[in-house]
Structures are given as C-alpha cells and as structure tokens.
Write a protein that holds these residues in place. Structure first.
Motif, PDB file in Angstrom:
ATOM      1  N   ASP A  97     -28.481  54.329 103.720  1.00 46.65           N
ATOM      2  CA  ASP A  97     -27.951  55.524 104.372  1.00 46.65           C
ATOM      3  C   ASP A  97     -26.696  55.438 104.613  1.00 46.65           C
ATOM      4  O   ASP A  97     -25.956  56.500 104.783  1.00 46.65           O
ATOM      5  N   ARG A 152     -34.394  61.571 105.897  1.00 49.39           N
ATOM      6  CA  ARG A 152     -33.851  60.476 106.629  1.00 49.39           C
ATOM      7  C   ARG A 152     -33.744  60.567 108.051  1.00 49.39           C
ATOM      8  O   ARG A 152     -33.072  59.682 108.616  1.00 49.39           O
ATOM      9  N   ARG A 153     -34.398  61.472 108.452  1.00 44.48           N
ATOM     10  CA  ARG A 153     -34.141  61.859 109.962  1.00 44.48           C
ATOM     11  C   ARG A 153     -35.390  62.119 110.947  1.00 44.48           C
ATOM     12  O   ARG A 153     -35.684  62.749 111.905  1.00 44.48           O
ATOM     13  N   GLN A 155     -30.574  59.905 114.762  1.00 43.87           N
ATOM     14  CA  GLN A 155     -31.138  61.504 114.602  1.00 43.87           C
ATOM     15  C   GLN A 155     -30.417  62.531 115.042  1.00 43.87           C
ATOM     16  O   GLN A 155     -30.351  63.576 114.191  1.00 43.87           O
ATOM     17  N   TYR A 206     -27.708  63.360 112.321  1.00 42.63           N
ATOM     18  CA  TYR A 206     -28.095  63.971 111.231  1.00 42.63           C
ATOM     19  C   TYR A 206     -28.211  65.481 111.391  1.00 42.63           C
ATOM     20  O   TYR A 206     -27.722  66.603 110.591  1.00 42.63           O
ATOM     21  N   ARG A 207     -28.733  65.762 112.528  1.00 42.27           N
ATOM     22  CA  ARG A 207     -29.074  67.268 112.895  1.00 42.27           C
ATOM     23  C   ARG A 207     -27.677  68.240 113.227  1.00 42.27           C
ATOM     24  O   ARG A 207     -27.419  69.128 112.746  1.00 42.27           O
ATOM     25  N   LEU A 264     -22.070  59.058 112.936  1.00 42.08           N
ATOM     26  CA  LEU A 264     -23.278  58.845 112.054  1.00 42.08           C
ATOM     27  C   LEU A 264     -23.356  57.508 111.215  1.00 42.08           C
ATOM     28  O   LEU A 264     -24.049  56.511 111.287  1.00 42.08           O
ATOM     29  N   HIS A 294     -24.726  67.242 111.959  1.00 39.98           N
ATOM     30  CA  HIS A 294     -24.343  67.321 110.479  1.00 39.98           C
ATOM     31  C   HIS A 294     -24.830  68.532 109.740  1.00 39.98           C
ATOM     32  O   HIS A 294     -24.101  69.360 109.090  1.00 39.98           O
ATOM     33  N   GLU A 295     -25.988  68.565 110.071  1.00 43.38           N
ATOM     34  CA  GLU A 295     -26.979  69.796 109.303  1.00 43.38           C
ATOM     35  C   GLU A 295     -26.391  71.199 109.991  1.00 43.38           C
ATOM     36  O   GLU A 295     -26.089  72.119 109.138  1.00 43.38           O
ATOM     37  N   VAL A 326     -24.057  58.740 103.875  1.00 40.01           N
ATOM     38  CA  VAL A 326     -23.019  59.286 104.835  1.00 40.01           C
ATOM     39  C   VAL A 326     -21.616  59.063 104.553  1.00 40.01           C
ATOM     40  O   VAL A 326     -20.792  60.002 104.563  1.00 40.01           O
TER      41      VAL A 326
END
Length: 1649
Positions: free
Chosen positions: A1384, A1035-1036, A1347, A1350-1351, A1372, A1353-1354, A1388
């Motif tokens: 999405d 998704r990113r 974008q 998401y990163r 997000l 969050h990771e 989230v």
C-alpha cells in the motif's frame, strides 16, 4: 540622384541659431545621479519641455524650425529681400522673448539650462542627398556659416548678430555693443522709438509671412500640421523618415510609443572641407559620402539619423542598434564601418581636409524630440554627447570609448590607447582608443584562445562534456578515424572556457593540440582558419620576421616536400622562398592545388607520429574555403577536431554547404550545451566573488535572472559590484545569531570540503547585500539588455508591440489583459501575432507546463548530455511552405484556447519593459490595474474572496471595488453538487447523529441505491454498492478490530471509537455523493489560485506601485504574500512582505494612509513565515505585535496568563450555552476580518508556545488556543469553530490533558455533521479528516490514520485540490510505511509521484523523494534509484520554494548523510551532514521535523562510531553533542510519540558504543515498548534484528543491507510481497566498535574544540 542635391532657395532669410547652454553638463549630471541607465528618460522630459517651449515661441513669431541638432536648433524666416529689415527685427523680438521667458531654467539635478542665440541673414541653399529610397536635406550657404560663427561668439543669455545681418537690419531700432576684433555685434535691447506702431509692424510682418506661406494665421502654428491627406506628398515625405520609424507608423502604433530607452552604438562622422570648396564641391562631397556610408552601414543594420552642416562642420550621425536593428555584434560592425568610412572619405572625396569619427556605445533615449507640431526622431544621452566630443577633440582619427572596445570582442592589437584630453562638459570619459582597423596584416596568425585555463578558476558544471571528450578521444586513438565533436551553445554558455579546458586535457594526455578562437571578421577572410592553424602547428605564429619564419619552416618541412615547392608557401605564410622554374610555369589554380597537397602531406606526416587535435572556438566564423579544405582533411587523414559554435538564430546566416555536411556527418558528435543548474550557478558566483557563500536573496536573484547562463551571472555580479550593492564579511563558523527577519533566508553554503580544510582556512568571506537594497529593482546591465534587444529587434513591429505591452503586465500575463492594453488591436490580429511568438519560443502557454508528458519530466534530474544527430540546413535550402502554414494555423488554434501565457525568457521581459518611458509606463500600469482589480480574488474552486479573510471589507478605500468580487460559497454551489445530491445529503446525513454504532450500520447501500434512483430518475447514475465498495474502499474498509489501540479510559475509548466510526461512515457517504454529483457537472474546475497569484495579484501590486497608489499597492502586496504562504512558497512571501514593510516605513513620515489592520496583517504574515522557517522566538514577537495592533492583548507574565485564562474560560462557557450555528452575517464583515485575523494569530501563537521547553509555556499555549476558540465562536463561522476545536484538542493532547483532548475532538466531529456537502464547507470536511489523520499519525493510532487518510485523499481528488492532496498522501504514506504495509505504501507513493510531476510541485516531489529514500534505508527495497534521489536534491537545493521547507530538507539531507555513512563514503558525507546540521535550528516541532531530527541523530551515531574507531581523540566531543541532541529529540517527540522508539533505539546504540551494556539494554527495552504502544511496526522489525545482533544472536549475522546496497530490489506498482522475495532482512546492522578498555576516550586538546 547625383544631380539633384542642390537647390538654391529664391529668397533671403533671417536665420537665428539657438543653443541650450549647459546641455552637456546636464547629460553628465543626469547619467550620474539616476539609477543605472535611467538618465536619458529624465533628460528627455526636461529637454522636451524646454525645447518645445522655444519651438513654440519661434512658430508663434512666424518662423519655422529647420533642424534639431542635439542641444541646438536652426530656425528660419523666409522673406523677400525688400522686407528683410522688418523680419530681422521680428526675429530679434522673438529672440528677446525667448531669453525673457526661457533664458534660464532650473532642473531637477540642480543645474541651469540657459540659451544663447546667433542671428544671420542672407541666401541659403537646400541640399537633398540620398537615393530613391532614403533622402536627407540640409542647408548650406553664407548665412548658415555666419549664424554658426555668431552662435559661437555668444555667451549664455546673449544675442549676437552676424556681420551681414547687422548690415541689413534697421539700426535705428537696435542698440548694440561692439565685439573686439569681430564684425559681429552683441544686441543689448530694441529701442523704444517714438511713433513706432507695434501693431502695424506685426500686421505688416504677418502679410510678408503669409505670402511665403509659413503659416496662414497665428492660431495655426504650422500649415503642415493641418494639411489634408495627399498620397503623392506622403510618398515623397516618407523618403525623409527612417525605415525603423515608418514600420511602426505603418503598424498604427501611437507616436508616443516610438520613444524608448535602449543601448545603441553611436558613430559621429565629421567632414571638414578646404576653405576653397564652393557650393558644388560641398554638395558633391556630401552626396558621395552619404551614398558610400549608406552602402557600408545598411547591410550591418546601421542607419543615418541626420546630416547637418553647422556648429561642427558637415556631420553625419549614424546609429547601430535602433529599434528593429539590434545585433549582438553591433559594436564590431560600427568600428569596422567607421574604419571603412574614414578610409573612403579621406581619400576619395573632393575638397575634404580632415575626417574625424567618434564611436561610443551605451544607453540612450531613442525617440521623438521637439514640439507637438515640429519634432524629429533622434537619440539623446551621455554617449551621444561623448561621441560628438571625441569626434572634435581627436581630429583625423577613428576613436572609440572603452565600452565599445570591450563589446567588440576584438583583440587588443586592433586598438591604441590615446592620451586623455579634457573635453568640454564631459566628466570621466574613461579611456579613449584609436581604432587601427581590421586588416589581413594585423590579424595574421593572431587567433589564440582568449580564455586561459586556471587551476584557481576551474570549469564548473561541464564534467559530462569533458568526460565525453576523453571517451571519444580514447576511441579515436584505437580506431584512427577522423572524428569531430561540436559543442553548440548560446552566447555566454561558457564555450570558450570549455575549449580551454579541452585544450588542457589534450595537452595533459600527451597529445599535440592546436587551439584557436575566431571572430566574425574571419568568416570573410579567405583560407584564414587553415592558414592560422598550420602556422600554429608549424610554430611560425610567434615569429616577427620573414627570416625567422623561413628558418623554422625549412627545419620543419625539409625532407617532407621538395625544396622547389617551398615557394608555394610564400603568400600563405608571408615568407620569401625563391620561385622555382617549375612553379613559375603553373597557373594560379594549379598553384593552389599543389599548395593544398603540401599542407595535407605535412599533416599526414605528423599524424603518423602523434595524435593531432584541432580545437576551434566560435567555429561558426570559419570561412568557406577553410571548410572545404577541412572536409578534405577529415576524409583522408586521421584528425580529431573539437569545435564550439553558437546556434543560428531566426534571421542568422546559414552555414555553407560543406559546413552543413561536416556537421551532419556520422563521424560528428553534436552536443547541445544546456544551461547550468542552479547549484552550479551559486558555485560560480562564489568563485567569481572569492567567497565561500552568498546571501540567499542574492542566490535567488542570480538563479532567476541568469537563467543558467554563466555569462549572465558574471554580468549581473559585475553590475551589482559597480553599483556598490555587495558587501563582504569574515565568516565566523560557529557564530550563533539571534533570530532576525532580514537574515531569515541567508545561509552559509560552505564549500564541499573536509572539516579539516575548513578548520585550516585562515580567512573565509561571505557576501551579503547592503541594507535597504531591493534586488528586484535593479535594472539589467547594458550588456544583457543588448542581448535581449537583439532578439526583440528580430521581430516585426507587431510582434515587438505585443512583447513590449506584455512586458508591462509581467512575466506571466492573460491574453484578455494584453488585448485590453494593446492600442486599437483586434483579437484576430493579436492571436496571429501570439502564435508567431509562441512558434519562435518567445512566449509559452501557461497551461503547457502542466500538460507535459510525465515520462519526460520524470528524468529531469538526470541532467544527461543532449547529443543530437544534427541535420543542418545550408545556404540555398528551403522549407515546405505548406507545412509551415499548417503549423501556424495549428499554433493559432492553440493560442486561441490559451488564457494565460508567459515569457520563455524573463530576460527579454525585463529588457522590453525598460524600453518604455516613465509616462508611458504609468499610463499602461494604470490601465492594467483598472482591469485586474476585478479579478483579484481566490479562485471559485476555493470559494472566492480575499486570500486574507474579508480583507477588502476592512479597508474602506477598497469598498467600491468589492461588489463584483463578493464571490462566496453560494456562487459555486452548483459547481460542487447537483441539486438532487444536495437534497440527499441533507436527509441522509441526519441519520448519522445517533451515538450508538448500530445507527451507522442502518445506512445500508440498498437504501442509498433506491433513494438515489428515485431522486435522479436514472439507473445509469447509480453505483452498485458491491462494485463501489470493492473498487473505492478495497484498502480502507474499517472494522472494529482495525481501530483498537491503547485507550485512555474505557468509557472515553468506546465513545471516541463510535464517533470516529460515524465520521468515517459519513465520509463514505459524502464521497459517494460527490462522485455522483460530479457526473452531472461538466465544468468542475481545479484550483487556479497559483495562476491568479502570479498573473493577477502580484502584477496588480506592481502596477499600483508604478502608478504611485501606496494604499492599493500595500493592499495587494499583503494579498500576494498571503497567497504565497497559502501556496507554501515562503521565500516569495518573504520578498513581498519586505517590499510592503519598506513601503510602510516610507509613508510614516508623510501622510500615513495605511490602516492599523493591514499593519497587523503584515506582522502576522511575517510571523507565519518565520514559524514556517523554524524561527520560533522571532515568530512569537511578531505574532504578539500583530495582536497588539488588533487590540487583543496577550499576557506577558504567568500571573497575567492565569487571570486571563479564567476570563477566557468564562467566555467560552457562555458561547457553549448559546450553541448557535453559523450563518453569514450581514454588515459585519469588518468585524469578521478582525476576528479572523485574531484567531489566526492566536492559532499560531499556541503552536509556538507548545515548542518551548519552559514550564510556563504550557499555560501560555493553552491560553492562546482557548482564545482562538473564543474568536472562532464569536465569529459564528462553522469552519473556524471546527478548526479551532481540532487545534485545541491537539494542544490538550500535547500537554497531557486527555479528557479535554477527547472532548474537543468529538465536538469538532459532531459539529461537522451540520456542514453542507457543498463548496467551502465540503472542503472543511476534507481538512478535518486531514487534521484527524495527522493527529492519529503523531499519536501512533496508525490504523485510524490510514482510514482517515484514504478518505481525505478521495475528497481531495473529487474537489480537485492537489495542494491539499500532497499533504494527505505524505501523511498516508508515513502511516502505511510505519505499519509495514509496503504494498500500500508503494501505491500511495506512486500517486504522490504522479500528482507532483503533473503539477510540477517541488514540495510534492521532495516528499516523494524522501519516501523513496526511507524505503531504501529502512525497508530494504527501492522504488526509485538512489542516484535519482541524489540528483533531485542537488538540482533543487537552491529552489526558492524548497529552501523554505526546512523540515523536508532536514530529512532529505539527513537521509543522504545516513546513506554515505553506512557505505563509509565520508567525503560525500561531510557536505550533506553540514547542510543538515545548519537546518537543525531552523525547524519546528512538527512530525516531519522530528522525523528529520531522528535521522540526523542517527547520522551523529554513525559518525561517533567512526571517531571511536579512527579518531578516539574526537569521540568525546562527539559523544557530548549526540547526548545533548538525543535529549532534545526526546523532548521534541512529545508532539509525535510515534517516533519515541527510534529515539530510544539510537540511545541504546550510543550507550552500547560507550560500553554501557546495561543502559543499552534498558533503552532497547523501552524502544520495544514504545514501538508496540504506538504501532511503529517498522521500528520494531529493525529492533528485533538489532537485539539479535547485539545480545541474543548465537552465530555471526550478515549485513544484508550493506550486501545489497546500492542495487536494492525494485518494487513496482502492482507487485506483492511474494513477488519481491526475501527483502525483509535487508536491515542495516548497527555495528559496535572495539574500545580501548584502559583509555576509551582520550581527552582532546583544547584547541580542537
């Protein structure tokens, strides 16, 4: 032991009686001048020092102490008759020595302690009373009587000789003075006789005393103190020590731990004998009295503390509530016991003339009094003294004080008020009552409900309980089958008020209700409940005479039963029907059987005509016979019974078998009452105080200390009122106050009434707290303390010791620290004790709350009734021993793995803590502080160190503790990545530096995979590129098209896009590497900062305060406040900053040992809290003050700002040329601390100025941001530099400086490439991604925000940073939602829900609920129901953490108001709208504050439409308000232009309602342009429907939102838009009201504004 109580001592004795003059006044003074109930502590210390000195003087002169009796002590010199004159002289010398050294002693409260002494000589007899388990000794005889009389004749500082002593003494040595009409004499002095050899005299006396073995030498004060161990002697002596004390001694507890402060009930029993009584008579009477009294009080947990035979005759001191004996109903037990004792002693003891008993209740000192080698366990305090005085001044009666009367909860007819008599040394004794006793005659029919229903005092928080009653009652009327409702709740849960409400509801429905309330005494009265219920039912309960009762009975039962059976009711109802011949032939069993049949028949006749409801409060006190009859009624008649009862505690009396059957029956609904919600507790407090709102500080105090118990709330308020803590003011509704720190958390939570009601209210009051009052220092009210101690005393001594020691540490504590302060305990013993306490729900493991099942937590806001199918144990039922043992072993295993624990009930912690004496507390606090100081730092996951950067290095006095705390990034390097991954990072990330986009694509996954394979040496550790891309980046995936948005300049746009893509690619690499490194790390822990703050830093500050170390206390108070700011708990930060400021003010007048740096930190933190609470002007003042203390001046004028900007720009350019990257400086920590603090202040200051609308504020804002950059560059700390660049970029963006904005954003990204992917530097990368995502979200670059989000969050997941992840996921979700990527968004949102529920983070839950409301309001589908969201808001609106998040709360209240307005639910609208309006001034200009502001404006627009339609006279005023707010919203949205389209949408709607179509179309077009420009697709979809509805539609449109609400389609995780169907049209139509063309807005009257 009837024959062993009298032993005559075969010697003569010289016996002085010493009495402390002023003791009574001293106890009064200490009780009145100390805080609440702390007087006994100081009193005991004063007396112990004083009495200890006197005792030592007696022992040095060869005497011994026989008895302590409050303020008196009886000393003894054993001697042969031939030596009596020398020993009298010795005792006189001792007496003069005491008068000379200790005759007058000043005390802290301004009173003097003085000594008076009486001496006698003669035979005495030792009397031992008791049995084989408990024994007491006392002395009687002529010498004892005479010494008492001599002491009574003495005045302060005098020595009196009794007649016999004067006859036996050496008169040549003593100068005396005659006393008129008395044979006793007053000693003036000992003559200096020529030839008298003093040394020879003392040697002679020593020989006499040695022969009698009082002591062997003057170097050893008492032989008993040096005796060798002797089992036989110990077994004998144990009989003279109370069991409460023996248990603690056997548990190896130190002697000083036996002393504590606790509320008890005192019973003084005085026996006055006839003058004709001889020794045998006295001994026999005392033995019989002791035996009978012991038999009465022991089953009720009472103890005889001492028996003595002087000063006040023969007196027995009995105590209820000693350690291990506390009962919730001890006052009732004491009064009942006193009445029985008085009855027995008055009638059954020989030669007893008068029996007098005094009973009092209150806080006293319980512990060891005396000298280290001669002491006793006793009680001291004002209440002890009062009981003794009442016993003497009210002879022949059982008297009690007002506190005992109230606490007994006995009806008023058990007491008779006595005339007040002035008692020696007692000030304000209060009302004194005569206790009449509990007899069947006094209690007949008197069991009415003690709580009456009042419409002015409605029942709060029990709506569901009463609804259930009405529902079951309706079912009962249809079925006509008996039903029982049982409400079980802890003491104080409001059961009595609930019963009164149910009784009213039954009456109001037209039914027959018979209601009664029981007391503990009723359980022992056979058939009491049925007799009383029937008397109330028949109406004879109010009759005073036999004739009246008989007359009513005849009218009620004639025709129902035969007249010859009327006489069966004689004994039951106290009537005198003549006995019939048939009845006279019956035996007792037959009579009882026939009587019960009569009662059944009477009720059977009644229920055939009407619904009969029995209401029984305190049903645990129903007697067994009544239970049997009640079960019979339920089985044969159609009765509806409602009961309330308290649960059985661990050692409580189990119900009888019949009661157990009724409770477990299928026809019984068993409801367990829950605690009230915080919001209801606040409503109750307002109700009790008669105000419309209370201070926020008081709200928090009541919520935390009441634990949802309404009675606790009442007692806390009563205690505050009695101590003059509360103050009341008129409420001025529209009063606008300046920003003040003290009122930061004070709100006006008005009643949920309509605006008309508020306007018509003549006078409304608010309640606040007096200045300089710290609520956390307020001690528990004695009532609550008694409740907690009753629970504590149900534990064994080991458990009590653990609880008391844990209470010193705090509400939460570590097991390691607990073991450290426990006296000589092993870890095994501690774990076993902790397991038992966890099993008893006294303690809980701290980690348990994070391991709760999410499905259970998910429904925590529903507040549904707890209806249980109750299985009740009855008397005689046992339990499976094997299962119990297995559970205990399992519990011990769990406890062994638990490092942090906490009290389940903070009330118990407070009560246990207050039991310690001052000296004991200080010693334990010092021990805790020395242990905790080595753990006082951030968790390893966060890099260690202080919460305030380099704090310890700035405070020189703390430097010796810093060695072990210097835990920096290097210490946790291996915990973030393995060595192979670290090497790979260093090599591969260098490839990200090329500026063209091709460099990014050269980092293919094939290269990564081969490189990793070579370094790690195992194919299992590599991740296939395809799978990783598919699973982690589905998704990113970022492509060129997704990041296209409106460029500023063509060249800058390309360069920014290239850099941003490089940063995204680099983050992908980091995520891959951290994930692989994580596989090699087994012990990667999550953030523990919250636990450290609560279990280390906060307790440490309290320990330092307790030991009086001001500097360290101030240090840790600031650390606590900083930690709570980091954890987003602004209220707790506010609390500790207030404590720190009070401490700072208190030391200013003395030696000031708090350095200027810490002072600046305090003002900086205050400014940050003020900023978080939306107090902008206050925050500015505080930040500027902090900077001045840090010697970093900030200009006041624009001219000064201009010149300083030039200087700072030059400095910045100089730093840029150097371009040195950060390395940890050595020996510069103190300088770094100052630079960090300066940078932090300046960072907040530029944000504060950016919110100001004044033109000059932009210049000040930019200057502060630039100064912050210079501070960061001077520190050479890479993380600080990157953060300052990002903030300067945001500052420039807000002011429209496009070039600088792009430049510094790129500089921050470029600089981040030099960070290592390890520890704190990896965290900086995540924060940089978060900052970039937030900035792009504000500016409308939603694809890039997604974008980056998401990163980020990771990375948060990899680093285990949940608190940072909340912010990331919230941003997000907003970006995805505004982009209309609903699938999405739901994903989230589900992550946010799971994370917040797992960690019980209320801010995360609030963000989740806010997202759910947005889905329903603007997307037309639901993820959670509206009821769920509503319950969350009202359950948590008084949560301390959430109350400080004004931006979030503004959004939540505004969303609820929009919902109510759209559905035309205006009654509910008013409350939430008012809450939102009051938060408007207290929010910043953040993205979420602006979002909440936009929703609030929407509320106003809907309210304007209502006024136009229904109240045109008010529309003009509303129009002015909304116009003003729309302009303010436009200004504020300059910081977050993504919401411009919403503001212009609302402007268009308002203009259309006002009839300005052209303006409306213009604003609508502007809204379309901004929604396109800033990527707000959500608003655009609504705008399209609005435009069609207003202007372009050819046919009428249906409002799909109103048609669907509240049952929106539920979108579950995993569903697609195709699965959801047509929900896109569920948009609310903004309808336009019809205006009166001639007079659209009539003017309102002046008094309406």
């Amino acid at each position: 032991m009837d024959q062993e109580y009298d032993t005559e001592m075969p010697f003569k004795a010289g016996a002085p009686l010493s009495k402390d003059k002023g003791f009574t006044a001293l106890t009064e003074k200490f009780s009145m001048t100390t805080n609440l109930d702390r007087g006994a502590d100081e009193l005991t210390q004063t007396l112990n020092h004083y009495v200890g000195d006197i005792v030592e003087e007696v022992l040095v002169f060869g005497g011994d102490v026989l008895k302590f009796a409050g303020d008196a002590l009886l000393a003894l010199w054993k001697v042969e008759r031939c030596h009596i004159n020398d020993i009298i002289t010795l005792a006189l010398k001792c007496s003069f020595s005491i008068q000379q050294e200790y005759g007058v002693r000043d005390t802290e409260v301004g009173l003097e302690l003085r000594v008076k002494i009486g001496l006698s000589a003669g035979h005495i007899s030792k009397v031992v009373v008791g049995d084989s388990r408990h024994q007491y000794f006392l002395v009687i005889g002529r010498a004892v009587d005479e010494v008492r009389l001599a002491q009574n004749l003495a005045k302060a500082s005098e020595i009196i000789l009794s007649p016999n002593c004067w006859e036996l003494c050496d008169r040549n040595l003593i100068e005396v003075e005659k006393i008129q009409d008395e044979r006793a004499v007053k000693v003036r002095y000992i003559r200096n006789v020529p030839g008298f050899d003093t040394e020879e005299f003392f040697e002679r006396c020593t020989q006499y005393l040695y022969q009698n073995r009082i002591c062997d030498t003057f170097e050893i004060l008492r032989n008993a103190s040096v005796l060798p161990p002797d089992d036989k002697l110990e077994k004998c002596l144990r009989k003279y020590v109370m069991r409460n004390v023996l248990r603690k001694i056997d548990d190896n507890q130190p002697l000083e731990y036996l002393s504590e402060l606790r509320p008890v009930t005192i019973v003084f029993v005085n026996l006055q004998f006839d003058e004709s009584a001889n020794t045998h008579h006295l001994c026999k009477a005392i033995q019989d009295a002791n035996t009978h009294i012991t038999g009465i009080i022991h089953p009720l947990s009472g103890k005889i503390n001492k028996v003595f035979m002087f000063d006040k005759g023969c007196t027995l001191l009995c105590i209820f509530g000693l350690p291990g004996d506390k009962q919730s109903d001890e006052s009732t037990n004491a009064l009942d016991s006193a009445n029985k004792i008085h009855s027995f002693c008055s009638t059954s003891l020989m030669k007893v003339r008068i029996v007098s008993i005094g009973v009092t209740s209150g806080p006293v000192f319980c512990g060891v009094v005396g000298h280290r080698v001669r002491h006793e366990y006793t009680v001291i305090g004002r209440k002890v003294n009062l009981a003794a005085r009442m016993m003497m001044y009210y002879p022949g009666l059982v008297t009690c004080d007002a506190v005992t009367c109230v606490k007994s909860k006995l009806p008023s007819y058990f007491f008779e008020e006595l005339p007040l008599i002035e008692m020696k040394g007692v000030l304000n004794p209060g009302t004194v009552y005569k206790f009449l006793g509990v007899t069947e005659k006094t209690m007949i029919y008197k069991a009415y409900l003690s709580r009456e229903r009042s419409e002015y005092y409605p029942l709060l928080g029990r709506k569901k309980e009463t609804d259930l009653f009405e529902s079951l009652l309706n079912n009962f009327k249809d079925a006509k089958k008996s039903h029982v409702i049982i409400y079980e709740g802890l003491m104080g849960y409001g059961k009595s008020q609930l019963m009164a409400e149910i009784s009213f509801l039954g009456h109001d429905a037209g039914h027959r209700v018979v209601a009664m309330e029981l007391t503990k005494i009723n359980v022992w009265q056979n058939f009491f409940v049925i007799r009383t219920l029937m008397a109330m039912f028949l109406g004879i309960d109010i009759c005073r005479t036999y004739d009246a009762r008989q007359y009513i009975l005849v009218t009620k039962i004639r025709g129902v039963i035969k007249e010859e059976y009327f006489c069966l009711l004689n004994s039951l109802f106290h009537v005198k029907f003549p006995t019939s011949e048939e009845v006279s032939k019956m035996n007792n069993d037959k009579k009882n059987e026939e009587m019960e049949k009569i009662l059944v028949k009477i009720l059977e006749n009644a229920v055939a005509k009407e619904v009969l409801i029995f209401v029984i409060d305190e049903a645990q006190f129903i007697d067994p016979a009544s239970w049997d009859f009640l079960e019979n009624l339920l089985n044969n008649l159609g009765l509806f019974v409602v009961m309330s009862l308290s649960p059985v505690n661990r050692k409580g009396r189990l119900p009888c078998s019949t009661a157990a059957r009724v409770m477990s029956s299928q026809a019984t609904t068993y409801i367990q009452l829950r605690e009230l919600t915080p919001s209801v507790i606040i409503q109750k407090a307002c109700q009790d105080l008669g105000v419309v709102s209370i201070a926020r500080e008081l709200e928090t105090f009541l919520i935390q200390r009441s634990h949802g118990n309404p009675f606790y709330c009442e007692e806390l308020l009563r205690n505050l009122h009695l101590n003059n803590v509360l103050q009341f003011h008129f409420l001025e509704e529209d009063e606008e106050r300046e920003d003040e720190w003290d009122s930061l958390f004070t709100t006006t939570a008005l009643k949920a009434q309509s605006s008309q009601t508020l306007q018509s209210e003549a006078e409304s009051y608010i309640c606040t707290i007096k200045q300089n009052v710290k609520l956390h220092n307020i001690m528990l009210p004695p009532t609550l303390k008694g409740i907690a101690l009753a629970e504590l005393d149900n534990m064994n001594p080991s458990e009590q010791m653990v609880v008391k020691c844990a209470a010193v540490i705090g509400v939460t504590f570590t097991t390691e620290l607990l073991l450290y302060i426990l006296p000589e305990w092993t870890k095994m013993k501690m774990n076993q004790t902790l397991a038992a306490l966890v099993e008893s729900h006294i303690f809980k493991c701290f980690s348990e709350r994070k391991e709760l099942d999410a499905s259970q937590i998910q429904d925590q806001f529903s507040r549904e009734l707890c209806i249980a199918s109750k299985v009740v144990k009855s008397i005689g039922q046992g339990s499976d021993l094997g299962l119990v043992v297995a559970n205990r072993l399992k519990q011990e295993e769990t406890v062994m793995q638990c490092k942090v624990m906490g009290f389940c009930t903070p009330l118990l912690q407070e009560a246990a803590y207050e039991l310690w004496l001052k000296s004991q507390k200080r010693a334990l606090h010092l021990k805790c502080a020395s242990y905790l100081e080595w753990q006082a730092h951030r968790c390893k996951c966060c890099g260690g160190g202080d919460f305030i950067a380099f704090h310890r290095y700035a405070v020189e006095s703390m430097l010796h503790n810093t060695d072990s705390q210097n835990i920096r990034t290097e210490n946790i390097k291996e915990e973030a990545l393995n060595e192979a991954a670290l090497i790979l990072v260093s090599e591969t990330l260098k490839k990200l530096e090329p500026t063209d986009q091709e460099a990014c694509s050269s980092l293919s996954f094939n290269i990564k995979q081969s490189a990793l394979g070579q370094l790690l040496g195992s194919s299992d550790d590599t991740i296939p590129s395809g799978n990783w891309k598919e699973n982690k980046m589905s998704r990113r995936i970022l492509c060129k098209d997704e990041t296209d948005w409106r460029p500023f300049t063509l060249q800058d746009s390309f360069r920014a896009e290239d850099t941003e893509m490089e940063f995204l690619a680099r983050m992908d690499e980091i995520i891959l590497l951290t994930e692989m490194g994580k596989k090699r790390i087994k012990n990667m822990s999550s953030c523990d900062c919250e636990e450290i703050v609560e279990s280390v830093i906060v307790p440490l500050s309290q320990h330092c305060v307790a030991v009086g170390n001001t500097a360290r206390a101030f240090y840790y108070l600031l650390e606590s406040a900083s930690g709570y700011v980091t954890l987003s708990n602004n209220y707790m930060a506010f609390t500790y900053l207030n404590t720190a400021e009070s401490m700072l003010k208190s030391v200013e007048s003395k030696h000031k040992n708090i350095i200027q740096f810490e002072e600046s930190v305090m003002y900086s933190l205050k400014g940050e809290v003020s900023y978080n609470m939306g107090q902008i002007n206050l925050a500015k003042k505080l930040m500027k003050k902090a900077l001045r203390l840090l010697k970093r001046s900030f200009p006041i004028t624009v001219v000064g700002a201009f010149f300083m900007s030039m200087v700072e720009t030059s400095k910045h350019l100089s730093h840029q040329k150097k371009q040195t990257f950060w390395q940890m400086p050595s020996g510069r920590e103190k300088k770094l601390a100052i630079l960090y603090q300066q940078g932090h202040c300046l960072s907040l200051l530029w944000q504060l100025f950016s919110m100001d609308l004044a033109r000059s504020s932009k210049r000040f804002s930019r200057l502060a941001a630039l100064m912050s950059v210079n501070c960061a560059e001077e520190s050479q700390d890479e993380s600080q530099i990157i953060s300052s660049y990002m903030e300067f970029s945001l500052c420039c963006q807000l002011m429209g400086y496009q070039h600088e904005w792009m430049k510094y954003e790129l500089m921050a990204i470029k600089r981040s490439t030099h960070l290592r992917v390890v520890g704190e530097e990896l965290l900086i990368t995540a924060k940089l991604a978060l900052s970039l995502a937030y900035m792009k979200l504000c500016l409308g670059n939603l694809p890039l925000a997604v974008q980056l989000g998401y990163r980020a969050h990771e990375l948060c997941v990899q680093l285990k940073k949940p608190k940072l992840d909340y912010i990331v996921l919230n941003d997000l979700f907003s970006a995805l939602f505004l982009s209309t990527r609903y699938q999405d968004s739901v994903h989230v949102l589900s992550w946010l829900e799971e994370l917040s529920l797992r960690d019980e983070n209320v801010i995360g839950q609030a963000c989740f609920v806010s997202g759910c409301l947005d889905l329903m309001l603007y997307a037309g589908f639901a993820f959670k129901s509206f009821k769920y969201c509503l319950d969350f808001v009202f359950t948590n609106q008084t949560n301390c953490i959430l109350m400080s998040q004004n931006s979030i709360m503004l959004g939540l209240y505004s969303s609820l108001a929009i919902w109510c307005a759209r559905l035309q639910n205006w009654n509910d609208f008013i409350e939430v709208f008012e809450q939102a309006r009051r938060l408007l001034r207290r929010t910043s200009a953040s993205l979420y504050a602006n979002h909440g502001f936009c929703k609030f404006v929407e509320c106003e627009a809907l309210l304007l439409r209502k006024y136009i339609e229904e109240k045109p006279d008010k529309a003009c005023e509303m129009r002015n308000k909304i116009t003003k707010n729309l302009e303010q919203a436009t200004t504020q949205c300059s910081t977050s232009p993504v919401y411009y389209s919403r503001v212009y949408h609302m402007k268009a709607y308002v203009q259309l309602m006002l009839g300005h179509d052209e303006y409306s179309q213009s604003f609508l077009e502007k809204a379309f342009q901004d929604s396109e420009m800033y990527g707000n697709h959500l608003e655009r979809s609504w705008l399209e429907i609005t435009k069609e509805w207003w202007f372009t539609g050819k046919s009428p449109m249906e409002d799909c939102w109103l048609k669907t609400a509240p049952d929106f389609p539920m979108w579950k995780v995993g569903m697609t838009e195709q699965d959801m169907g047509t929900f896109h049209k569920n948009k609310y139509l903004l309808k336009v009201p019809e205006l009166d063309i001639n007079n659209p807005f009539p003017e309102s009257r002046s008094d309406e504004f």
